[in-house]
Structure formats: structure tokens, C-alpha cells
Design a protein around this motif. Sequence first.
Motif, mmCIF file in Angstrom:
data_model
loop_
_atom_site.group_PDB
_atom_site.id
_atom_site.type_symbol
_atom_site.label_atom_id
_atom_site.label_comp_id
_atom_site.label_asym_id
_atom_site.label_seq_id
_atom_site.Cartn_x
_atom_site.Cartn_y
_atom_site.Cartn_z
ATOM 1 N N LYS A 186 37.132 59.409 110.066
ATOM 2 C CA LYS A 186 37.597 60.153 111.232
ATOM 3 C C LYS A 186 38.981 59.648 111.623
ATOM 4 C CE LYS A 186 37.178 62.589 115.166
ATOM 5 N NZ LYS A 186 37.058 64.054 115.237
ATOM 6 N N GLN A 187 39.960 60.540 111.595
ATOM 7 C CA GLN A 187 41.334 60.174 111.949
ATOM 8 C C GLN A 187 41.559 60.440 113.438
ATOM 9 O OE1 GLN A 187 43.480 58.790 109.879
ATOM 10 N NE2 GLN A 187 42.436 59.101 107.936
ATOM 11 N N GLU A 188 42.127 59.457 114.098
ATOM 12 C CA GLU A 188 42.427 59.606 115.524
ATOM 13 C C GLU A 188 43.737 58.892 115.810
ATOM 14 O OE1 GLU A 188 39.906 58.081 119.063
ATOM 15 O OE2 GLU A 188 38.984 59.959 118.399
ATOM 16 N N ASN A 230 46.907 57.132 115.152
ATOM 17 C CA ASN A 230 47.389 56.415 113.971
ATOM 18 C C ASN A 230 46.340 55.479 113.388
ATOM 19 O OD1 ASN A 230 47.464 54.729 116.184
ATOM 20 N ND2 ASN A 230 49.121 53.461 115.356
ATOM 21 N N ILE A 231 45.090 55.615 113.828
ATOM 22 C CA ILE A 231 44.039 54.772 113.268
ATOM 23 C C ILE A 231 42.903 55.657 112.781
ATOM 24 C CG2 ILE A 231 44.598 52.791 114.727
ATOM 25 C CD1 ILE A 231 42.123 53.542 116.421
ATOM 26 N N ALA A 232 41.959 55.036 112.105
ATOM 27 C CA ALA A 232 40.815 55.771 111.590
ATOM 28 C C ALA A 232 39.564 54.921 111.759
ATOM 29 C CB ALA A 232 41.037 56.114 110.122
ATOM 30 N N PHE A 233 38.414 55.577 111.707
ATOM 31 C CA PHE A 233 37.151 54.851 111.789
ATOM 32 C C PHE A 233 36.071 55.679 111.119
ATOM 33 C CE2 PHE A 233 37.714 57.346 115.602
ATOM 34 C CZ PHE A 233 36.490 57.985 115.779
ATOM 35 N N LEU A 234 34.961 55.028 110.827
ATOM 36 C CA LEU A 234 33.830 55.700 110.210
ATOM 37 C C LEU A 234 32.852 56.124 111.296
ATOM 38 C CD1 LEU A 234 33.106 53.198 107.280
ATOM 39 C CD2 LEU A 234 34.627 55.182 107.255
ATOM 40 N N GLU A 235 32.488 57.378 111.315
ATOM 41 C CA GLU A 235 31.447 57.838 112.223
ATOM 42 C C GLU A 235 30.088 57.486 111.637
ATOM 43 O OE1 GLU A 235 33.109 61.610 114.605
ATOM 44 O OE2 GLU A 235 32.768 62.024 112.477
ATOM 45 N N GLN A 236 29.050 57.578 112.453
ATOM 46 C CA GLN A 236 27.711 57.217 111.995
ATOM 47 C C GLN A 236 27.288 58.046 110.783
ATOM 48 O OE1 GLN A 236 25.910 54.613 112.948
ATOM 49 N NE2 GLN A 236 24.499 55.180 111.300
ATOM 50 N N LYS A 237 27.661 59.329 110.754
ATOM 51 C CA LYS A 237 27.292 60.181 109.618
ATOM 52 C C LYS A 237 27.977 59.716 108.337
ATOM 53 C CE LYS A 237 30.872 63.677 110.565
ATOM 54 N NZ LYS A 237 31.134 65.116 110.871
#
Length: 486
Positions: free
Chosen positions: A397-399, A401-408
Motif C-alpha cells: 500500500k503506497q501512501e 512517500n512511504i509504503a506498508f503492507l496491509e493485513q491482506k
Amino acid sequence: MTQQELEKYLWGAATSLRGTIDAGDYKQYIFPLLFYKRICDVYDEEFEKALEESDGDLEYAAFAEHHHFIVPETAHWNSVRETTVNVGIAIQNAMRDIEKANPETLYGIFGDASWTNKNRLSDATLTNLIEHFSQHKLNLKNVPDDQLGNAYEYLIKEFADDSGHTAAEFYTNRTVVKLMTMIMDPQPGESVYDPTCGSGGLLLNCALHLRDEGKEYRTLKLYGQEINLITSAIARMNMFMHGIEEFSIVRGDTLARPAFLHNDELKTFNVILANPPYSIKAWDKKSFENDPYGRNLWGTPPQGCADYAFQQHIQKSLDAENGRSISLWPHGILFRESEAEMRSKMIEEDLVECVIGLGPNLFYNSPMEACLLITKTNKTKKKQGKVLIINALKEVKQERNIAFLEQKHIHKIFKAYKDFKNIDDFAKVVSVDELLENKGSLNIAQYLSNVDTSEPNLSLDEALTNWKEKSATLKASINELFNVLN
């Protein structure tokens, strides 16, 4: 206070320093002050409990009280709060006295911040900080370990967001940490090690993972080494803030002076999780060529990139029976030509279990794509002679200038890892023989057709290294051609 109120309150201390010091230096002052306040408030709480149990008998209470940490009266928060002149000296002396009073647990934990430099922190600034922290009692009754620990993690993330290029020194994307912990699946009584532990997030999450599963997490043996003094101190404080006391985090250079030894050899561990500093140039390659601990299992990495020095240190530190490791790297570690021979030996010894390609922006302040390299010393029969390659570059998931992994995303990647089978356009089981035929390349694009085959995102250093390697190869080919023509 609610969790949100606590976080806002603690972040308020940091924002009071804006314009006074660089954002990257907030952590040197805020974390030690927070920990100092916590220790003093819990100390008072423990005395009040002893007093209550002794029906107000001060003499008996003094005899019966039990403290996690000793706080000398002259080093107590209240004593520093009464100081109006040379406040920095008072803070520094109090912290050092507490360290001396608890040498086995707290020595060096407050770091080496320059509290006495009035050009950076005036008496007025420090007094305001002290008064800000004095607004609320941070004892166990008001702020349980879980709540304070979560707030501490929140501060770490906020400091990472606020401090720019220094963030990577102590922070690993927490959603990636969760995935790494799930894959390693530490069990009660096992030993867990992080050779470049930063603020201790990987180690801490192993304990919290067990606790969330309802298992006994206090028997987990946690070990970490961190080269930066303040960051190693933050890691130790992080453990205590979460109520975890059974750990050993040591400051030092893991490659030059590994801290954990047994009978003059590297101590071995059941689980190793790591996010090493990537492509560092300032390391002692010459010593590694004749490493006294035998860490040059597959060879000596080039001077300009110590990645495989760390990876070999990790492998040498794994338990021979059930050792397993997971390390977060840029994609370059999967295919760089200068490391092909070492990578091939690692694959040939059937140590690699899985490679997971992650999306871009998961490294702080870098658009690079990340990957997870998973190794095991004793693979199950089903996995022997095989490596699972997972393409999760789009599971992100891009937000801003950073990114993270969603639970899915985490669920999909973890399930693919557990299933260890082919999944169209997502996962492929590749034989060790095929990998070796491709000169030990683990480049995901070679094995999964839907991956973008254009040049992967590289750092400037990696791109320069690749260019030099290809230039040298071209030059050698031209010289060979001239020799044939002559």
C-alpha cells in the motif's frame, strides 16, 4: 489517558524541541527522559505499595519494599525538577547515578547525549521539558506496560518520519517486521538474535508475537547487537518499556567484534531476524578474509558492499539442528555479479528456503524494492533441493512517500510461504539445479513471467557497482578479441 492521549502527550515533548535541535537528534533526549521519568514513577509506586501493605509503618515499608530498579534519592526526578540552574548537569548526574546503582541492568542505558551544552539546550528549554513530563504519572497503574510500549513504538515511528535520512538507523517498517516474525514463528524457550538490532523492533515483536498467541513469551531468549550507542540504548529501553527484562543487547560492531561467543566460537541461535545496513563500504575486508570465527563460508565480499559479510555472519550464527533466518535486503543481493560465486555456494549447500520480493518504498527514504531472504540449516524433506520464489512486489500500500503492507498482503504472502507450491503469477518452486544453471541468480524476474524485467530499482551505489562490473567484463572481452585478431 487513552492510548491516543498518551501518544499526543509524549509527542508534545518532542515538538517542544523544534527549532532548538535537529529533528534527527530528538531521540537522544526524549527517550532517555521518558525512561528516567518511568523509572522514578514506578519506584514511587513500589514504595507506596509497600507502605500500604505495612499499614503505614515507614520502617517496615522500607524493609519490605521491592524495586525493579534502584533510584538514589538525590537522582530522583523530583530532585532534578527542583533544579533551576545548570539543569543539564543535574539531569546528566542523575542518569549516571541511576546507571551506577543498577550496573547489571542499566549501565550505559541513557546514552551519551550532550545535556550540558547550553548552546543547544538552555536551562529554560530543559525546565520546560521536565515540566512537560511532570504533568502525568507514568507508573504502572496509570500507564501499563502494553500502553507505554505501544506509545514508545509510536514515538520511534514518528521520529523516523520526522528525521529524514537518519531513520533507517533505528527503524524497520513495522508491517514488514510483522511478516518476518510470522514466518520465523519463534517458540517458547528458543533463542532469537538480531546482529544489527537498531531499536530492537524485530526482537521485541518475537516476544509480543508469542504473547498474542497465548504462549509463554518470557522464556524467549533475546540477543541483539547494535553499533550506534544511542540506538542500542533505545533498544534496551524499548524492551523495558514493554515489560520485557530477559534480554541481552550489546553495543558494538558485529562484523569486527561479534559480541556473543561460546568457547571462543560464535554463539548459535534458533532464530535470526535482521535488517542489516546495506552496501556499506567502511568495513574490514582484509580481516574477513582470515576471519577467526570462520564466517567467510562462501568467500569474501567486495570492499564496496559488505552485504554478504552480514549474510555469512547470520548463517554461521544459526543452530545446526533447527536454525532459521530471515533478512531484509535490497533486491541487488539476489543478482549482483560480484556476489554470484558466494550466492551460488549458499544455494548449492541447500540453505536457501525462500525469497520474497517486496514492493518499493518499504525502506525509509528510499524508493528501492526490498526482498526477504530466508535460510534454514535443516530444511524439511519436502523442501530439500528446492527454493520458493514469491513475487509480492504489488502486495503493498503506497501512501505519500512511504509504503506498508496491509493485513491482506501479509496474509497472502504468509500463506504462499506456508503452502510452498506454485501459484500462477505469484509463487514458483525452483530447483537448486535450475538456480545453479543460472549462475546462482535469484532474480525474481527470471522465474516469474509477470514480473517487470526492466532494470530493478537500485541505489546509486548499486548502479555504480553494476556499471563498473559490466565495464570490466566488456574491457576483458575487447582485450580477448584483440588477442585473437593479433
